[in-house]
Scaffold this motif. Structure first.
Motif, mmCIF file in Angstrom:
data_model
loop_
_atom_site.group_PDB
_atom_site.id
_atom_site.type_symbol
_atom_site.label_atom_id
_atom_site.label_comp_id
_atom_site.label_asym_id
_atom_site.label_seq_id
_atom_site.Cartn_x
_atom_site.Cartn_y
_atom_site.Cartn_z
ATOM 1 N N ARG A 1 0.814 -1.219 0.000
ATOM 2 C CA ARG A 1 0.000 0.000 0.000
ATOM 3 C C ARG A 1 0.845 1.265 0.000
ATOM 4 O O ARG A 1 0.353 2.330 -0.335
ATOM 5 C CB ARG A 1 -0.948 0.008 1.194
ATOM 6 N N SER A 2 2.108 1.172 0.393
ATOM 7 C CA SER A 2 2.980 2.344 0.351
ATOM 8 C C SER A 2 4.089 2.091 -0.665
ATOM 9 O O SER A 2 4.353 0.949 -1.042
ATOM 10 C CB SER A 2 3.580 2.633 1.733
ATOM 11 N N SER A 3 4.762 3.137 -1.057
ATOM 12 C CA SER A 3 5.832 2.999 -2.048
ATOM 13 C C SER A 3 7.017 2.203 -1.508
ATOM 14 O O SER A 3 7.774 1.625 -2.268
ATOM 15 C CB SER A 3 6.304 4.380 -2.510
ATOM 16 N N MET A 4 7.179 2.149 -0.182
ATOM 17 C CA MET A 4 8.294 1.417 0.418
ATOM 18 C C MET A 4 8.049 -0.086 0.449
ATOM 19 O O MET A 4 8.991 -0.857 0.529
ATOM 20 C CB MET A 4 8.554 1.927 1.838
ATOM 21 N N GLY A 5 6.802 -0.509 0.416
ATOM 22 C CA GLY A 5 6.489 -1.934 0.442
ATOM 23 C C GLY A 5 7.093 -2.637 1.636
ATOM 24 O O GLY A 5 7.875 -3.574 1.473
ATOM 25 N N PRO A 6 6.751 -2.207 2.883
ATOM 26 C CA PRO A 6 7.393 -2.789 4.057
ATOM 27 C C PRO A 6 7.092 -4.278 4.234
ATOM 28 O O PRO A 6 6.063 -4.781 3.786
ATOM 29 C CB PRO A 6 6.808 -1.979 5.218
ATOM 30 N N TYR A 7 8.024 -4.935 4.901
ATOM 31 C CA TYR A 7 7.884 -6.344 5.243
ATOM 32 C C TYR A 7 7.474 -6.435 6.709
ATOM 33 O O TYR A 7 7.956 -5.662 7.539
ATOM 34 C CB TYR A 7 9.220 -7.082 5.077
#
Length: 100
Positions: free
Chosen positions: A26-32
């Motif tokens: 959902r965010s540009s960082m694509g967190p894990y």
């Protein structure tokens, strides 16, 4: 992980952590998100989600545009090892320097 390839990242995370990992797009960082036991000790550099925080968990085998499993749980109830997660996060800066 030293790679942008999804399969390589999944293989490394599975080997290091031994537990489930979700990625949020959902965010540009694509967190894990590494799933760990709620009461486990955490003194690592990453943020820990707390009570009252909701994380959307995709149905296994059904990728969505919002999130997907990077590493499925190897068996019901298996969670990531916080000591190994701390070690991985501590080495992540050096991985970025070496690989990119």
């Amino acid at each position: 992980m030293g790679s942008e390839e999804a399969e390589t990242v999944a293989t490394v995370l599975a080997a290091w952590l031994g537990g489930p990992v979700i990625r949020d797009f959902r965010s540009s960082m694509g967190p894990y998100y590494v799933l760990i036991a709620p009461g486990s000790d955490w003194g690592g550099p990453g943020e820990r989600l707390t009570t009252g925080t909701y994380l959307g968990v995709p149905r296994p085998g059904h990728a969505t545009t919002l999130s997907r499993w990077v590493v499925l749980s190897p068996y019901p109830g298996a969670l990531g090892d916080t000591r190994r997660l701390c070690a991985l996060l501590a080495s992540s800066e050096s991985l970025r320097v070496v690989h990119g």
